[in-house]
Design a protein around this motif. Structure first.
Motif, short mmCIF file in Angstrom:
data_model
loop_
_atom_site.label_atom_id
_atom_site.label_comp_id
_atom_site.label_asym_id
_atom_site.label_seq_id
_atom_site.Cartn_x
_atom_site.Cartn_y
_atom_site.Cartn_z
N SER A 198 28.41 -6.90 -11.08
CA SER A 198 28.03 -6.34 -9.79
C SER A 198 28.03 -7.49 -8.79
O SER A 198 27.71 -8.63 -9.13
CB SER A 198 26.66 -5.67 -9.84
OG SER A 198 25.65 -6.59 -10.18
N SER A 227 29.49 3.33 -8.83
CA SER A 227 28.91 2.40 -7.86
C SER A 227 28.80 3.13 -6.53
O SER A 227 29.74 3.82 -6.12
CB SER A 227 29.79 1.16 -7.73
OG SER A 227 29.18 0.17 -6.95
N ALA A 248 30.23 -2.41 -8.14
CA ALA A 248 30.28 -2.70 -9.57
C ALA A 248 31.73 -2.64 -10.02
O ALA A 248 32.53 -1.85 -9.49
CB ALA A 248 29.44 -1.69 -10.34
N SER A 298 21.32 -2.31 -9.28
CA SER A 298 22.21 -2.50 -10.42
C SER A 298 21.42 -3.11 -11.56
O SER A 298 20.51 -3.92 -11.33
CB SER A 298 23.40 -3.39 -10.06
OG SER A 298 22.98 -4.72 -9.77
#
Length: 364
Positions: free
Chosen positions: A49, A147, A154, A204
């Protein structure tokens, strides 16, 4: 004959870098760090990420999507176009890598909610995004949004992390926060959607461990609209932080006291005010306690948090040098990109390592 990989519960590797002043870090640094821990993975999952990578679209939500087929893409895009103004739609740029085979279709969309739909929904903008993501991921077969944050993304798939980084051309990106993961799947198959990180909005999570509380966590979360479609504990951890901090408004300190709650005997030794607070958190959010061995890195647009389970059954090291914070499963992975850190230490079980951007008081 198919390869048979041994089960190694202590496997998986995590790494993270941030610059507290928000200065850009090339993607090559995080690839070098996670590649050093190659033997913790088995080639069935790797990912990254990155924050600050889309400055030209910083007010847009960047949707990264896996599709199984063109028909799946068409169906999901009908939904996306119905609910969002799409500024840019494109395939994510990749390069051929010998070790990466049979990737799905991988697209990204820079979007903003349609104002009339947002106002009619009476939802906040973030909640509108979350509900749209949950709907596509649970109802649109062959489409998976992996994402959905602003000015972040990501990048993940089936392969060793260094190969995934090469595949996504991460050497061409720069960001002020990077996290990475090398996966050794234990309770779920190695597939593109199941690789780490797991994300929602700008949260994330990369995770090494095995969560025994998954079903308890997931049942609680699903009462509040979260769809745990992947049957993976890391997905649940991501949603736990979103629920506690964005929906319930808990501070980072209190959210961590839920996820890695102090042992009852430790609570009993606290001063009266702290003791009552921790007791209340354990009672009200008992279903969100994360049990089992773990080390995680939580990424957000404002900073990162690294955390072990309460009795430290997974390794984690941290270091600082100047404006940089480093965390990783192994000290060697930090020294690979920062040979002479000013400070380096091994956090205690349940003791968070917190890094925030300069001038930021809250990670929310």
């Amino acid at each position: 004959m198919d390869k048979v990989f041994p089960r190694i519960p202590s496997g998986c590797a995590i790494s993270g870098i941030m610059n507290k002043k928000g200065e850009s870090i090339p993607g090559t640094d995080i690839i070098k760090s996670i590649a050093l821990m190659h033997d913790r993975s088995n080639g069935l999952g790797g990912g990254f990420s990155a924050y600050g990578i889309y400055p030209e679209f910083k007010e847009h939500y960047a949707l990264h999507v896996f599709y199984d087929s063109l028909n799946d893409r068409v169906a999901a895009e009908d939904f996306i176009n119905e609910h969002f103004n799409v500024d840019t739609s494109e395939q994510i740029h990749t390069r051929k890598v010998k070790a990466i085979t049979n990737p799905p279709l991988i697209w990204r969309y820079f979007v903003q909610p349609k104002k009339n739909r947002l106002s009619n929904s009476e939802l906040t903008e973030d909640e509108y995004i979350v509900r749209c993501v949950m709907k596509i991921n649970s109802l649109y077969k062959g489409a998976y949004i992996f994402s959905s944050g602003k000015n972040m993304g990501a990048f993940k798939g089936v392969g060793f992390p260094e190969d995934i980084g090469e595949f996504y051309r991460l050497d061409e990106y720069k960001g002020y926060i990077w996290t990475a993961h090398g996966r050794f799947p234990t309770n779920s198959p190695g597939w593109w959607g199941g690789a780490h990180p797991f994300t929602l909005l700008d949260w994330s999570i990369v995770h090494n461990g095995e969560i025994s509380s998954y079903h308890t966590n997931a049942r609680f979360l699903e009462m509040f609209g979260y769809k745990c479609t992947l049957q993976t504990d890391t997905e649940a951890i991501t949603y736990i932080f979103d629920y506690l901090m964005r929906k319930q408004g808990l501070s980072l300190e209190l959210a961590l006291a839920v996820v890695a709650a102090p042992l009852w005997k430790e609570i009993d030794r606290m001063d009266a005010e702290r003791r009552e607070l921790c007791r209340a958190l354990r009672i009200v959010f008992s279903s969100l306690l994360v049990n089992g061995p773990f080390s995680i890195i939580l990424g957000t647009s404002k900073g990162i948090v690294a955390l072990n389970d309460r009795i430290k059954l997974r390794s984690l090291a941290a270091a600082t040098k100047g404006d940089f914070l480093y965390v990783a499963s192994e000290e060697s992975a930090i020294r690979e990109i920062c040979p002479n850190p000013e400070n380096i230490w091994i956090p205690k079980g349940g003791e968070p390592v917190i890094g925030m951007l300069e001038g930021v008081n809250s990670i929310l």
